[in-house]
Design an enzyme around this catalytic site. Structure first.
Site, PDB file in Angstrom:
ATOM      1  N   SER A 238       0.848  -1.190   0.000  1.00  0.00           N
ATOM      2  CA  SER A 238       0.000   0.000   0.000  1.00  0.00           C
ATOM      3  C   SER A 238       0.879   1.235   0.000  1.00  0.00           C
ATOM      4  O   SER A 238       2.085   1.155   0.263  1.00  0.00           O
ATOM      5  CB  SER A 238      -0.917   0.031   1.237  1.00  0.00           C
ATOM      6  OG  SER A 238      -1.872  -0.997   1.200  1.00  0.00           O
ATOM      7  N   SER A 276      -3.172  -3.771  -3.139  1.00  0.00           N
ATOM      8  CA  SER A 276      -2.555  -2.521  -2.707  1.00  0.00           C
ATOM      9  C   SER A 276      -3.609  -1.489  -2.355  1.00  0.00           C
ATOM     10  O   SER A 276      -4.612  -1.344  -3.045  1.00  0.00           O
ATOM     11  CB  SER A 276      -1.661  -1.973  -3.830  1.00  0.00           C
ATOM     12  OG  SER A 276      -0.971  -0.815  -3.412  1.00  0.00           O
ATOM     13  N   ASP A 278      -4.083   2.352  -2.300  1.00  0.00           N
ATOM     14  CA  ASP A 278      -3.408   3.521  -2.879  1.00  0.00           C
ATOM     15  C   ASP A 278      -4.245   4.768  -2.614  1.00  0.00           C
ATOM     16  O   ASP A 278      -5.258   4.999  -3.281  1.00  0.00           O
ATOM     17  CB  ASP A 278      -3.217   3.315  -4.381  1.00  0.00           C
ATOM     18  CG  ASP A 278      -2.563   1.971  -4.688  1.00  0.00           C
ATOM     19  OD1 ASP A 278      -1.449   1.736  -4.193  1.00  0.00           O
ATOM     20  OD2 ASP A 278      -3.183   1.153  -5.400  1.00  0.00           O
TER      21      ASP A 278
END
Length: 367
Positions: A238, A276, A278
């Site tokens: 992340s 992830s 983001d």
């Protein structure tokens, strides 16, 4: 590989973009913004920490700053996000930490806010806490971050230079298969474009195919996502991006500014993968847009930079975010920890600056 003399990206000849940085090349170049960090390295397993960003020297709850949030892939545990999206403001400092410490960080932020003079009647606090999962190097299940650590980061926040690399919330993070961490950068616009300042701070814990100022470093150093179609480990993770500016922006234009931060991540080779998270948060410190108690109680005229003059700010934000990521990587050192999933010894290897310099020389950069 040498672990000595870690340097920022500019010392290696990497200077993304067209605008110059501020005096510290940090988010604290936006006047009034302060950063505090607590780094936890304990025993052979705890490798984590806290990074706190305070938007101005006053009471953040009473004098709220407008803010905008952008999400590319929402695999995260971002506390306070929906109220920011709904109201376009933050009312606490921003705290970054690891995934399983979000709850404790929220409690600490609530305690810190309720203790501020003038908040004696407050009964609701929207604490803003971001995270990345540092479980590759940190025994995250041990939950080493405490309320006291978060409070120490808040109370220790200061202006001036910001420590980077394996510090604070970046202590146990990885990026592009190398040791990641905290990175920061800033940009100054010329007076003809408003003279505003943009500062960025990143918690880099994500992956893809590393590109540094247009140079395919990950490919040339033989480490990238999907190499031989089997390596997923260098993409998931992340990234938290925090952008500060002194330009008088509405929450709508701050959302647009936060979205352009993703251009900076893309320039580094981000994969924005399925696993992830983001996120980018942008806020303005300009006194003319602060949502003070008086302004919230009465109709008030608020300053607002026009839409058709936003493009230079967009460019500056992308540049600052890109360089902040590069600084996180070049300033990080190798960390030996313990994988929070397997309990096994783990190594987060810092990018080899000598090898990186050789790549840059081949591309006509550096010394």
């Amino acid at each position: 590989m040498s672990e000595t003399a870690r340097v920022r990206a500019r010392a290696l000849g990497l200077a993304p973009g067209i605008f110059p940085p501020g005096a510290h090349n940090a988010i604290t170049d936006v006047a009034g913004v302060r950063v505090g960090q607590v780094t936890l390295i304990e025993g052979d397993a705890t490798r984590t920490g806290v990074t706190a960003i305070i938007p101005h020297p006053g009471n953040p709850f009473q004098d709220r700053v407008p803010a905008g949030l952008a999400v590319i892939n929402g695999f995260g545990k971002l506390a306070g996000a929906t109220q920011v999206a709904e109201l376009g403001e933050i009312e606490t400092p921003i705290v970054l930490t690891n995934t399983l410490a979000v709850g404790r960080a929220v409690e600490a932020l609530v305690d810190w806010t309720l203790a501020r003079p003038g908040n004696e009647q407050v009964t609701s606090v929207n604490a803003f806490v971001g995270e990345t999962n540092d479980g590759r190097l940190n025994d995250i299940r041990a939950r080493g971050v405490t309320r006291e650590h978060v409070l120490a980061a808040l109370e220790g926040a200061a202006d001036g230079p910001v420590a980077e690399g394996c510090v604070g919330a970046g202590t146990g993070t990885m990026a592009f298969g190398w040791k990641g961490g905290i990175g920061t950068s800033s940009r100054l616009l010329p007076e003809a474009l408003g003279g505003w300042r943009i500062g960025a701070l990143v918690q880099a814990n994500y992956g893809g195919v590393l590109t540094m100022d247009g140079i395919p470093v990950g490919h040339e150093l033989g480490r990238w996502y999907l190499k031989e179609h089997t390596d997923r480990g260098d993409a998931d993770g992340s990234v938290m991006v925090i952008i500060a500016t002194d330009a008088p922006l509405s929450d709508r234009n701050l959302t647009r500014l936060a979205t352009r931060a993703m251009a900076g991540l893309a320039r580094t080779g981000a994969a924005f993968s399925d696993g992830s998270g983001d996120y980018a948060l942008a806020f303005s410190t300009h006194p003319g847009v602060r949502r003070t108690a008086e302004r919230r109680a009465h109709q008030a005229i608020i300053a607002d930079w026009p839409n058709d003059r936003m493009s230079p700010l967009f460019q500056a934000a992308a540049e600052a975010v890109e360089e902040a990521v590069l600084n996180a990587l070049t300033m990080a050192t190798t960390v030996i920890g313990r994988d929070g999933r397997t309990g096994r010894r783990a190594k987060g290897e810092a990018i080899d600056l000598d090898a990186l310099r050789a790549v840059l020389v081949r591309h006509g950069r550096g010394a």
